[in-house]
Design a protein around this motif. Structure first.
Motif, PDB file in Angstrom:
ATOM      1  N   LEU A  76       0.929  -0.779   0.224  1.00 23.30           N
ATOM      2  CA  LEU A  76       0.432  -0.073   0.323  1.00 23.30           C
ATOM      3  C   LEU A  76       1.164   0.989  -0.179  1.00 23.30           C
ATOM      4  CD1 LEU A  76      -3.013  -0.693   2.382  1.00 23.30           C
ATOM      5  CD2 LEU A  76      -3.203  -0.794   0.334  1.00 23.30           C
ATOM      6  N   SER A  77       0.587   2.161  -0.663  1.00 25.36           N
ATOM      7  CA  SER A  77       1.074   3.365  -0.204  1.00 25.36           C
ATOM      8  C   SER A  77       0.960   4.678   0.792  1.00 25.36           C
ATOM      9  CB  SER A  77       0.941   4.989  -2.046  1.00 25.36           C
ATOM     10  OG  SER A  77      -0.632   5.006  -1.318  1.00 25.36           O
ATOM     11  N   TRP A  78       2.403   5.295   1.092  1.00 23.17           N
ATOM     12  CA  TRP A  78       2.664   5.735   1.896  1.00 23.17           C
ATOM     13  C   TRP A  78       1.188   7.095   2.929  1.00 23.17           C
ATOM     14  CZ3 TRP A  78       5.466   3.709   4.823  1.00 23.17           C
ATOM     15  CH2 TRP A  78       6.924   4.119   4.466  1.00 23.17           C
ATOM     16  N   ASN A  79       0.401   7.220   1.241  1.00 25.65           N
ATOM     17  CA  ASN A  79      -1.154   8.002   1.891  1.00 25.65           C
ATOM     18  C   ASN A  79      -1.935   6.698   1.794  1.00 25.65           C
ATOM     19  OD1 ASN A  79      -2.804  10.596   0.910  1.00 25.65           O
ATOM     20  ND2 ASN A  79      -3.843   9.364  -0.330  1.00 25.65           N
ATOM     21  N   ASP A  80      -2.346   5.566   1.521  1.00 23.69           N
ATOM     22  CA  ASP A  80      -3.150   4.939   1.859  1.00 23.69           C
ATOM     23  C   ASP A  80      -3.039   4.357   3.249  1.00 23.69           C
ATOM     24  OD1 ASP A  80      -3.631   4.170  -0.771  1.00 23.69           O
ATOM     25  OD2 ASP A  80      -2.885   2.738  -0.988  1.00 23.69           O
ATOM     26  N   PHE A  81      -2.088   4.511   3.869  1.00 21.33           N
ATOM     27  CA  PHE A  81      -1.454   4.323   5.422  1.00 21.33           C
ATOM     28  C   PHE A  81      -2.912   5.647   5.893  1.00 21.33           C
ATOM     29  CE2 PHE A  81       1.277   0.832   4.043  1.00 21.33           C
ATOM     30  CZ  PHE A  81       0.896  -0.050   4.659  1.00 21.33           C
ATOM     31  N   LYS A  82      -2.026   6.422   5.526  1.00 22.91           N
ATOM     32  CA  LYS A  82      -2.850   8.171   6.266  1.00 22.91           C
ATOM     33  C   LYS A  82      -3.987   7.783   6.311  1.00 22.91           C
ATOM     34  CE  LYS A  82      -2.581  12.834   5.850  1.00 22.91           C
ATOM     35  NZ  LYS A  82      -1.615  14.044   4.934  1.00 22.91           N
ATOM     36  N   VAL A  83      -4.906   7.715   5.037  1.00 18.02           N
ATOM     37  CA  VAL A  83      -6.158   6.802   4.863  1.00 18.02           C
ATOM     38  C   VAL A  83      -7.008   6.108   6.192  1.00 18.02           C
ATOM     39  CG1 VAL A  83      -8.090   6.726   2.956  1.00 18.02           C
ATOM     40  CG2 VAL A  83      -5.992   8.161   2.476  1.00 18.02           C
ATOM     41  N   LEU A  84      -5.921   5.118   5.951  1.00 17.32           N
ATOM     42  CA  LEU A  84      -6.297   4.187   7.415  1.00 17.32           C
ATOM     43  C   LEU A  84      -6.778   4.506   8.284  1.00 17.32           C
ATOM     44  CD1 LEU A  84      -5.046   0.972   5.655  1.00 17.32           C
ATOM     45  CD2 LEU A  84      -7.264   1.615   5.333  1.00 17.32           C
ATOM     46  N   SER A  85      -5.381   5.527   8.359  1.00 18.36           N
ATOM     47  CA  SER A  85      -5.166   6.312  10.059  1.00 18.36           C
ATOM     48  C   SER A  85      -6.161   6.481  10.762  1.00 18.36           C
ATOM     49  CB  SER A  85      -3.896   6.367  10.422  1.00 18.36           C
ATOM     50  OG  SER A  85      -3.598   7.322  12.132  1.00 18.36           O
ATOM     51  N   GLN A  86      -6.439   7.863   9.739  1.00 19.97           N
ATOM     52  CA  GLN A  86      -7.799   8.737   9.139  1.00 19.97           C
ATOM     53  C   GLN A  86      -8.886   7.444  10.067  1.00 19.97           C
ATOM     54  OE1 GLN A  86      -7.015  10.841   5.902  1.00 19.97           O
ATOM     55  NE2 GLN A  86      -5.820  12.585   7.449  1.00 19.97           N
ATOM     56  N   TYR A  87      -9.451   6.777   8.929  1.00 23.36           N
ATOM     57  CA  TYR A  87     -10.291   6.173   8.727  1.00 23.36           C
ATOM     58  C   TYR A  87     -10.550   5.324  10.613  1.00 23.36           C
ATOM     59  CZ  TYR A  87     -14.241   2.989   6.924  1.00 23.36           C
ATOM     60  OH  TYR A  87     -15.788   2.463   6.996  1.00 23.36           O
ATOM     61  N   CYS A  88      -9.174   4.624  10.508  1.00 19.07           N
ATOM     62  CA  CYS A  88     -10.001   3.755  12.154  1.00 19.07           C
ATOM     63  C   CYS A  88     -10.469   5.456  12.985  1.00 19.07           C
ATOM     64  CB  CYS A  88      -7.973   3.583  12.272  1.00 19.07           C
ATOM     65  SG  CYS A  88      -8.169   1.675  11.902  1.00 19.07           S
ATOM     66  N   ALA A  89      -9.467   5.956  13.108  1.00 22.28           N
ATOM     67  CA  ALA A  89     -10.035   7.282  14.690  1.00 22.28           C
ATOM     68  C   ALA A  89     -11.484   7.659  13.923  1.00 22.28           C
ATOM     69  CB  ALA A  89      -9.123   8.078  13.893  1.00 22.28           C
ATOM     70  N   PHE A  90     -11.883   7.527  12.272  1.00 17.36           N
ATOM     71  CA  PHE A  90     -13.532   7.894  12.006  1.00 17.36           C
ATOM     72  C   PHE A  90     -14.422   6.473  13.045  1.00 17.36           C
ATOM     73  CE2 PHE A  90     -16.793   6.398   9.646  1.00 17.36           C
ATOM     74  CZ  PHE A  90     -17.661   7.886   9.824  1.00 17.36           C
ATOM     75  N   ARG A  91     -13.945   5.381  12.653  1.00 16.99           N
ATOM     76  CA  ARG A  91     -14.638   3.457  13.261  1.00 16.99           C
ATOM     77  C   ARG A  91     -14.540   4.192  14.552  1.00 16.99           C
ATOM     78  NH1 ARG A  91     -18.295   1.940  12.019  1.00 16.99           N
ATOM     79  NH2 ARG A  91     -18.958   1.102   9.218  1.00 16.99           N
ATOM     80  N   GLY A  92     -12.984   4.429  15.312  1.00 16.94           N
ATOM     81  CA  GLY A  92     -13.268   4.248  17.132  1.00 16.94           C
ATOM     82  C   GLY A  92     -12.401   3.143  16.879  1.00 16.94           C
ATOM     83  N   ILE A  93     -11.760   2.639  16.183  1.00 16.16           N
ATOM     84  CA  ILE A  93     -10.705   1.552  16.669  1.00 16.16           C
ATOM     85  C   ILE A  93      -9.227   2.548  16.060  1.00 16.16           C
ATOM     86  CG2 ILE A  93     -10.525   0.335  14.090  1.00 16.16           C
ATOM     87  CD1 ILE A  93     -10.859  -1.932  15.218  1.00 16.16           C
ATOM     88  N   GLN A  94      -8.309   1.169  17.240  1.00 13.00           N
ATOM     89  CA  GLN A  94      -7.116   1.826  16.856  1.00 13.00           C
ATOM     90  C   GLN A  94      -6.056   1.383  16.046  1.00 13.00           C
ATOM     91  OE1 GLN A  94      -4.784   1.292  20.860  1.00 13.00           O
ATOM     92  NE2 GLN A  94      -2.843   1.346  20.354  1.00 13.00           N
ATOM     93  N   PHE A  95      -5.652   1.991  15.548  1.00 14.81           N
ATOM     94  CA  PHE A  95      -5.031   1.869  13.973  1.00 14.81           C
ATOM     95  C   PHE A  95      -3.586   1.603  14.103  1.00 14.81           C
ATOM     96  CE2 PHE A  95      -1.607   3.515  11.446  1.00 14.81           C
ATOM     97  CZ  PHE A  95      -2.016   2.760   9.595  1.00 14.81           C
ATOM     98  N   LEU A  96      -3.304   0.128  13.837  1.00 17.58           N
ATOM     99  CA  LEU A  96      -1.375   0.190  13.791  1.00 17.58           C
ATOM    100  C   LEU A  96      -0.906  -0.758  12.831  1.00 17.58           C
ATOM    101  CD1 LEU A  96      -2.047  -1.957  17.637  1.00 17.58           C
ATOM    102  CD2 LEU A  96      -0.790   0.296  17.182  1.00 17.58           C
ATOM    103  N   SER A  97       0.202  -0.590  12.597  1.00 20.77           N
ATOM    104  CA  SER A  97       0.533  -1.423  11.178  1.00 20.77           C
ATOM    105  C   SER A  97       2.211  -1.672  11.985  1.00 20.77           C
ATOM    106  CB  SER A  97       1.121  -0.410   9.764  1.00 20.77           C
ATOM    107  OG  SER A  97       1.013  -1.218   8.511  1.00 20.77           O
ATOM    108  N   SER A  98       3.010  -3.305  11.638  1.00 20.93           N
ATOM    109  CA  SER A  98       3.807  -3.076  12.095  1.00 20.93           C
ATOM    110  C   SER A  98       5.178  -2.318  10.923  1.00 20.93           C
ATOM    111  CB  SER A  98       4.205  -5.069  11.507  1.00 20.93           C
ATOM    112  OG  SER A  98       3.487  -5.241  12.855  1.00 20.93           O
TER     113      SER A  98
END
Length: 331
Positions: A76-98
């Motif tokens: 996934l691209s850097w921007n994809d992870f930024k989108v996922l981080s923001q989406y997790c915040a919206f959903r109310g679940i913690q974002f993690l990635s190894s």
């Protein structure tokens, strides 16, 4: 017992598709996970073009391309992870990635990721571990394929004083057969390294993860997929959303069942106690003044009276009134 952190390991089960990755966030949230975890890497920094796939990766992907080519398709691209981080915040679940390289670790840190999750393959990566320690964030370290000496060396680099470090026991076999789980090693690590311990589960079902909860795991990580039949290296040994929800519910029930360790009747038990315990009654008719004996007394369920444990103190004393058979002594 403190609340167990349940991590839905989405990993690369998005198959390089941001839309699928967002669906995995939705599924993890709906299944009750505390966090959803992805894998961040640049294929050119992770694997040489000549790197061969692991046996399970070859078996599950069904093609002969290299590990590098497989990883390139799963990026996934850097921007994809930024989108996922923001989406997790919206959903109310913690974002993690190894992160699988130092560049990825720095980028995830720039997104404000609260915990550094170190995968098993990086436990001997000196520069990577030094970078993780320098960020001064809580660390979750997976220990698959490692020896106690290797874990100790990694901790020597990571534990720079007061670090919040959790060790995850796991077996890097996909899927892990029960005979290779060695779940008691989680307890051994806790006692040997004086760190919190958890379990990263690669078995096919949910029972081992639930058992880990009963053995005191503070973190449980488990792979999740939308569909086990999707193409890719990890789908087959992952849980589908309904299975993951079943695991989460089971772990939460174990948390409740563990209690505080103090042996005492529960409130509901007290309501039943007088109905299921026995009390002393007349085994036959007893006349006023007749001594109580083992022959004219017995214990039966009845309305509350004198406990049979008081029997030695009563024997030989005299009845203060007439008792008919089954009358409660002392009433």
């Amino acid at each position: 017992m403190n609340k167990i952190m349940i991590i839905a390991e989405a990993g690369v089960n998005h198959n390089g598709d941001l839309g699928i990755a967002r669906q995995l966030v939705d599924a993890a949230w709906a299944a009750g996970a505390d966090a959803v975890k992805f894998q961040t890497f640049r294929a050119e920094l992770l694997a040489a073009p000549s790197a061969k796939k692991a046996r399970y990766q070859f078996h599950n992907t069904g093609n002969n391309n290299s590990q590098y080519e497989m990883l390139k398709d799963l990026e996934l691209s850097w921007n994809d992870f930024k989108v996922l981080s923001q989406y997790c915040a919206f959903r109310g679940i913690q974002f993690l990635s190894s992160p699988f390289d130092e560049e990825s670790m720095e980028y995830l840190d720039s997104l404000g990721m609260a915990i550094i999750k170190i995968p098993s393959g990086e436990i001997t990566n000196y520069c990577y571990l030094k970078k993780a320690a320098a960020l001064k964030k809580p660390i979750i370290l997976s220990t698959g394929m490692s020896t106690p000496d290797e874990i100790g060396e990694a901790l020597g680099l990571l534990d720079t004083g007061g670090q919040d470090i959790t060790l995850l026991h796991c077996s890097s076999i996909y899927p892990t057969p029960p005979k290779d789980v060695n779940l008691n090693a989680m307890i051994t690590m806790r006692e040997s390294f004086h760190k919190k311990t958890g379990y990263s589960d690669h078995t096919a079902g949910i029972e081992v993860a639930v058992a880990a909860a009963a053995l005191g795991a503070c973190v449980i990580e488990k792979h999740m997929t939308l569909d086990k039949t999707m193409p890719g290296p990890d789908h087959r040994m992952s849980l589908e959303p309904d299975e993951f929800k079943n695991m989460t519910d089971s772990v939460r029930n174990i948390e409740k069942a563990m209690g505080n360790g103090i042996k005492a009747p529960a409130g509901e038990e007290l309501k039943n106690r007088d109905h299921v315990r026995k009390f002393l009654v007349a085994a036959r008719d007893i006349q006023t003044g007749e001594p109580f004996t083992m022959e004219n007394l017995c214990a039966k369920r009845c309305s509350p009276g004198i406990s049979p444990m008081k029997l030695p103190k009563i024997l030989g004393t005299c009845a203060d009134r007439d008792y008919r058979k089954d009358d409660i002594i002392g009433e």
